[in-house]
Design a protein around this motif. Structure first.
Motif, PDB file in Angstrom:
ATOM      1  N   ILE A  88      -4.620  -5.016  -2.429  1.00 11.30           N
ATOM      2  CA  ILE A  88      -3.638  -3.992  -2.800  1.00 11.30           C
ATOM      3  C   ILE A  88      -3.693  -3.844  -4.318  1.00 11.30           C
TER       4      ILE A  88
ATOM      5  N   THR B 277      -0.268   4.804  -1.218  1.00 10.36           N
ATOM      6  CA  THR B 277      -0.873   6.131  -1.209  1.00 10.36           C
ATOM      7  C   THR B 277      -1.713   6.334   0.050  1.00 10.36           C
TER       8      THR B 277
ATOM      9  N   GLU C 249      -1.416   0.778  -6.755  1.00  8.11           N
ATOM     10  CA  GLU C 249      -0.591   1.045  -5.578  1.00  8.11           C
ATOM     11  C   GLU C 249       0.846   0.579  -5.812  1.00  8.11           C
TER      12      GLU C 249
ATOM     13  N   THR D 277       0.871  -1.167   0.000  1.00  7.61           N
ATOM     14  CA  THR D 277       0.000   0.000   0.000  1.00  7.61           C
ATOM     15  C   THR D 277       0.911   1.221   0.000  1.00  7.61           C
TER      16      THR D 277
ATOM     17  N   GLN E 238      -5.307   4.915  -0.245  1.00 14.61           N
ATOM     18  CA  GLN E 238      -5.420   3.470  -0.087  1.00 14.61           C
ATOM     19  C   GLN E 238      -5.180   3.045   1.360  1.00 14.61           C
TER      20      GLN E 238
END
Length: 303
Positions: free
Chosen positions: A236, A173, A240, A171, A176
């Motif tokens: 995920i 960002t 990402e 992950t 996210q």
């Protein structure tokens, strides 16, 4: 197309129970499984080659499982390395342990002490690789890299790290990160209280998330990276991993980065669904490490 992995009987060599691999020591969180009897010596390092019969000095693979993984699920990945002549350490963090970031970092520091003790017991072992899964394995990997680089006592370990295989992570960002808390609620029970409580931990996590991104893409990590991911991963998303790759390529030599992207493959199920591709990527990973070791031995080489 899916390929079934052949069933192989793995018989590890008999070894002395030294302090670093003694399961009775409470601070030894990493589980040790030795290389298979009759397995080849990978000899990834050109500087210090252990004799083929020196099983104690074989390269070390550290396998860090995803949140909620079990030994039964992880053993097939461990066997990929023991059959290739690696000794292994492994660990599987549960959901609550991972979300309790302070406790996880403390445990990672104890793991680092265990790794350092292992290396001092085996002075001819000078090669470490990582095989990490999802954010559960990624969080431990980040903490280990951070502690190695920040502590003079452990900085000697970093040049021994020759590569990392990253399966279904990270992950990357902030958006996210928030979405991920909702995603975790279901496997953690799925109650309304869980769905409500998990996002509230985000303010605690944000400072650590900055560190996570920093050390996964740290410019000192000039070793081979093999990134395995899928565009339809529900936990995920592929976007990402691609955001992570942009940052990684800014900090790490691009020829050290190998990427395998599948269009259809579930989270941490790539070995099951794409066995042939997965094994081929591991073979390329090891060949790339050897090529990099040869390059570094050249007089004109720049690290």
């Amino acid at each position: 197309m899916s390929n079934k992995q052949p069933i192989t009987k793995h018989i590890e060599f008999k070894y002395e129970i030294t302090p670093s691999i003694n399961p009775k020591i409470k601070t030894n969180h990493l589980t040790y499984i030795g290389a298979d009897v009759g397995s080849p010596n990978p000899n990834l390092s050109l500087i210090k080659k252990a004799a083929d019969d020196d099983m104690e000095s074989r390269p070390l693979s550290i396998v860090l499982g995803w949140m909620g993984s079990t030994q039964k699920l992880l053993i097939k990945y461990i066997n990929l390395w023991t059959s290739r002549g690696f000794n292994t350490f492994s660990y599987r963090a549960d959901y609550f342990e991972t979300l309790s970031i302070f406790g996880l970092r403390s445990k990672a520091y104890e793991m680092l002490k265990q790794i350092s003790t292992y290396l001092k017991e085996r002075p001819n072992c000078d090669t470490i690789i990582f095989h990490i899964f999802s954010n559960g394995g990624g969080f431990l990997y980040w903490a280990l890299i951070e502690f190695i680089l920040a502590n003079d006592e452990y900085k000697y370990i970093h040049p021994m790290i020759k590569g990392a295989v990253m399966d279904s992570l990270p992950t990357f960002t902030n958006t996210q990160l928030l979405t991920g808390f909702w995603t975790l609620a279901k496997p953690m029970g799925g109650s309304l209280a869980t769905y409500a409580a998990l996002p509230l931990t985000a303010p605690i996590w944000f400072p650590f998330f900055i560190l996570y991104r920093k050390y996964l893409t740290h410019p000192k990590n000039q070793f081979v990276h093999t990134i395995l991911y899928s565009t339809d991963d529900k936990l995920i998303p592929g976007s990402e991993v691609e955001a992570f790759l942009i940052r990684l390529k800014q900090n790490v030599r691009n020829d050290l980065i190998h990427v395998q992207k599948w269009e259809k493959s579930e989270h941490v199920c790539h070995l099951k669904l794409h066995t042939k591709d997965y094994l081929n990527n591991l073979n390329i990973f090891l060949k790339s490490i050897k090529a990099e070791e040869i390059r570094k031995a050249l007089p004109q080489a720049k690290l």
